[in-house]
Design a protein around this motif. Structure first.
Motif, PDB file in Angstrom:
ATOM      1  N   UNK A 156      19.660  61.816   3.072  1.00 22.89           N
ATOM      2  CA  UNK A 156      19.569  61.480   4.499  1.00 22.89           C
ATOM      3  C   UNK A 156      18.546  60.375   4.691  1.00 22.89           C
ATOM      4  N   UNK A 157      18.865  59.311   5.453  1.00 22.10           N
ATOM      5  CA  UNK A 157      17.928  58.198   5.617  1.00 22.10           C
ATOM      6  C   UNK A 157      16.788  58.530   6.584  1.00 22.10           C
ATOM      7  N   UNK A 158      15.599  58.012   6.265  1.00 16.51           N
ATOM      8  CA  UNK A 158      14.443  58.130   7.139  1.00 16.51           C
ATOM      9  C   UNK A 158      14.309  56.855   7.975  1.00 16.51           C
ATOM     10  N   UNK A 159      13.301  56.806   8.851  1.00 16.80           N
ATOM     11  CA  UNK A 159      13.022  55.600   9.626  1.00 16.80           C
ATOM     12  C   UNK A 159      12.692  54.421   8.727  1.00 16.80           C
ATOM     13  N   UNK A 160      12.123  54.708   7.545  1.00 20.02           N
ATOM     14  CA  UNK A 160      11.765  53.639   6.619  1.00 20.02           C
ATOM     15  C   UNK A 160      12.887  53.317   5.638  1.00 20.02           C
ATOM     16  N   UNK A 161      14.118  53.786   5.938  1.00 19.87           N
ATOM     17  CA  UNK A 161      15.317  53.475   5.145  1.00 19.87           C
ATOM     18  C   UNK A 161      15.264  54.052   3.741  1.00 19.87           C
ATOM     19  N   UNK A 162      14.585  55.185   3.591  1.00 16.41           N
ATOM     20  CA  UNK A 162      14.577  55.915   2.324  1.00 16.41           C
ATOM     21  C   UNK A 162      15.553  57.085   2.417  1.00 16.41           C
ATOM     22  N   UNK A 163      16.249  57.362   1.326  1.00 14.39           N
ATOM     23  CA  UNK A 163      17.158  58.503   1.258  1.00 14.39           C
ATOM     24  C   UNK A 163      16.401  59.709   0.709  1.00 14.39           C
ATOM     25  N   UNK A 164      16.374  60.792   1.485  1.00 16.58           N
ATOM     26  CA  UNK A 164      15.561  61.948   1.114  1.00 16.58           C
ATOM     27  C   UNK A 164      16.347  63.230   1.339  1.00 16.58           C
ATOM     28  N   UNK A 165      15.736  64.350   0.964  1.00 14.14           N
ATOM     29  CA  UNK A 165      16.343  65.646   1.219  1.00 14.14           C
ATOM     30  C   UNK A 165      16.984  66.249  -0.015  1.00 14.14           C
ATOM     31  N   UNK A 166      17.638  67.411   0.143  1.00 11.35           N
ATOM     32  CA  UNK A 166      18.188  68.146  -0.996  1.00 11.35           C
ATOM     33  C   UNK A 166      19.188  67.353  -1.833  1.00 11.35           C
ATOM     34  N   UNK A 167      20.048  66.542  -1.206  1.00  9.14           N
ATOM     35  CA  UNK A 167      21.016  65.766  -1.985  1.00  9.14           C
ATOM     36  C   UNK A 167      20.309  64.762  -2.893  1.00  9.14           C
ATOM     37  N   UNK A 168      19.317  64.090  -2.360  1.00 11.04           N
ATOM     38  CA  UNK A 168      18.550  63.144  -3.172  1.00 11.04           C
ATOM     39  C   UNK A 168      17.808  63.869  -4.285  1.00 11.04           C
ATOM     40  N   UNK A 169      17.164  64.970  -3.953  1.00  8.72           N
ATOM     41  CA  UNK A 169      16.374  65.699  -4.941  1.00  8.72           C
ATOM     42  C   UNK A 169      17.248  66.230  -6.079  1.00  8.72           C
ATOM     43  N   UNK A 170      18.425  66.746  -5.734  1.00  6.20           N
ATOM     44  CA  UNK A 170      19.327  67.282  -6.752  1.00  6.20           C
ATOM     45  C   UNK A 170      19.786  66.186  -7.714  1.00  6.20           C
ATOM     46  N   UNK A 171      20.100  65.015  -7.183  1.00  8.67           N
ATOM     47  CA  UNK A 171      20.529  63.910  -8.039  1.00  8.67           C
ATOM     48  C   UNK A 171      19.413  63.471  -8.978  1.00  8.67           C
ATOM     49  N   UNK A 172      18.197  63.406  -8.471  1.00  3.47           N
ATOM     50  CA  UNK A 172      17.070  62.930  -9.271  1.00  3.47           C
ATOM     51  C   UNK A 172      16.723  63.907 -10.390  1.00  3.47           C
ATOM     52  N   UNK A 173      16.855  65.199 -10.127  1.00  3.67           N
ATOM     53  CA  UNK A 173      16.457  66.205 -11.122  1.00  3.67           C
ATOM     54  C   UNK A 173      17.251  66.119 -12.416  1.00  3.67           C
ATOM     55  N   UNK A 174      18.407  65.514 -12.384  1.00  2.00           N
ATOM     56  CA  UNK A 174      19.227  65.404 -13.596  1.00  2.00           C
ATOM     57  C   UNK A 174      18.878  64.181 -14.433  1.00  2.00           C
ATOM     58  N   UNK A 175      17.892  63.389 -13.992  1.00  2.00           N
ATOM     59  CA  UNK A 175      17.607  62.109 -14.630  1.00  2.00           C
ATOM     60  C   UNK A 175      16.279  62.125 -15.375  1.00  2.00           C
ATOM     61  N   UNK A 176      16.166  61.198 -16.344  1.00  2.00           N
ATOM     62  CA  UNK A 176      14.906  60.926 -17.017  1.00  2.00           C
ATOM     63  C   UNK A 176      14.662  59.426 -16.952  1.00  2.00           C
TER      64      UNK A 176
END
Length: 269
Positions: A156-176
């Motif tokens: 979900x985008x913030x006022x500063x145009x960053x994508x945050x929240x559970x969807x972002x966190x789940x995607x990042x957790x699979x990465x190194x």
């Protein structure tokens, strides 16, 4: 004898930095710390109060900022400290190695870093920043060069145009990733690295946990500012990249606590 302006400015910078760190300061303590008269300190506080930097109270001064929950938009932040951001970005880009996997958080300083990745070969970039993603997609289209491999987290985008929240966190957790470059709303000795957005703080923490090394990019004006939510301690930072306007006290604290302090020259701009 008239006091020189540079000496007065340096002293007021120390006073302001002390107020930002501690929230308040007493005249007597400043007299002892700086070795000047009571009247000199009171005149300094008058100057800082007229500028809106501190609020005078009986016997001293308090911070006018406190903990902030305000999150300016991306366009607004883009206009602030542009010369310092450019210098910081240039220095931070030197940390990026060809062939590496780099994560870039949202923010205008990280966006400036992304501008300087064009000539680094075989990069893979993970980002939760919509402006960074659009910029990197344009690289090859503009000049026929090889654009970085781009992974956008979603969220979900913030006022500063960053994508945050559970969807972002789940995607990042699979990465190194090899290196994460993170911007900051505020940095202080007491609070560490902070943002006013709770969801953005959580996504930043997730980005940091996926990375081998952490670089925080923040111009000198971020020191002493405290946002609502902390996402990194100073001791977590491998590289802290700022500019040569950073106060001496901040340099001392950061030099003692982060892995490496990098100060970019702004060449008087």
């Amino acid at each position: 004898m008239t006091e020189s302006a540079p000496l007065a400015a340096q002293r007021r910078e120390v006073i302001l930095d002390t107020v930002r760190r501690k929230g308040a300061v007493r005249v007597a303590a400043l007299v002892e710390q700086l070795g000047v008269s009571d009247m000199t300190i009171r005149r300094d506080l008058d100057v800082l109060a007229r500028a809106g930097s501190v609020e005078k109270v009986h016997g001293g001064a308090v911070s006018t900022s406190g903990t902030t929950c305000d999150e300016p938009g991306f366009e607004t932040k883009s206009t602030l400290k542009s010369a310092a951001k450019a210098a910081v970005a240039e220095a931070a880009a030197q940390l990026v190695q060809p062939g590496s996997v780099v994560a870039i958080s949202g923010g205008t300083t990280t966006f400036a870093v992304a501008h300087r990745l064009r000539d680094i070969a075989n990069l893979t970039v993970v980002t939760n920043s919509l402006p960074v993603a659009e910029l990197l997609r344009s690289f090859g289209a503009e000049d026929g060069s090889s654009a970085p491999t781009l992974l956008v987290t979603g969220g979900a985008p913030t006022k500063s145009a960053s994508l945050v929240g559970p969807l972002a966190d789940q995607a990042i957790r699979s990465l190194q990733v090899d290196l994460v470059i993170v911007g900051a709303h505020g940095v202080s000795e007491r609070a560490g690295v902070t943002t006013p957005n709770l969801a953005e703080a959580e996504t930043n923490r997730t980005l940091i946990s996926a990375a081998t090394r952490l670089a925080v990019v923040a111009d000198h004006s971020k020191w002493g500012v405290v946002g609502l939510s902390r996402f990194a301690d100073l001791s977590d930072i491998d590289y802290f990249v700022s500019d040569d306007g950073l106060a001496e006290q901040a340099r001392t604290v950061l030099g003692d606590q982060v892995g490496r302090l990098i100060l970019a020259e702004t060449q008087g701009t």
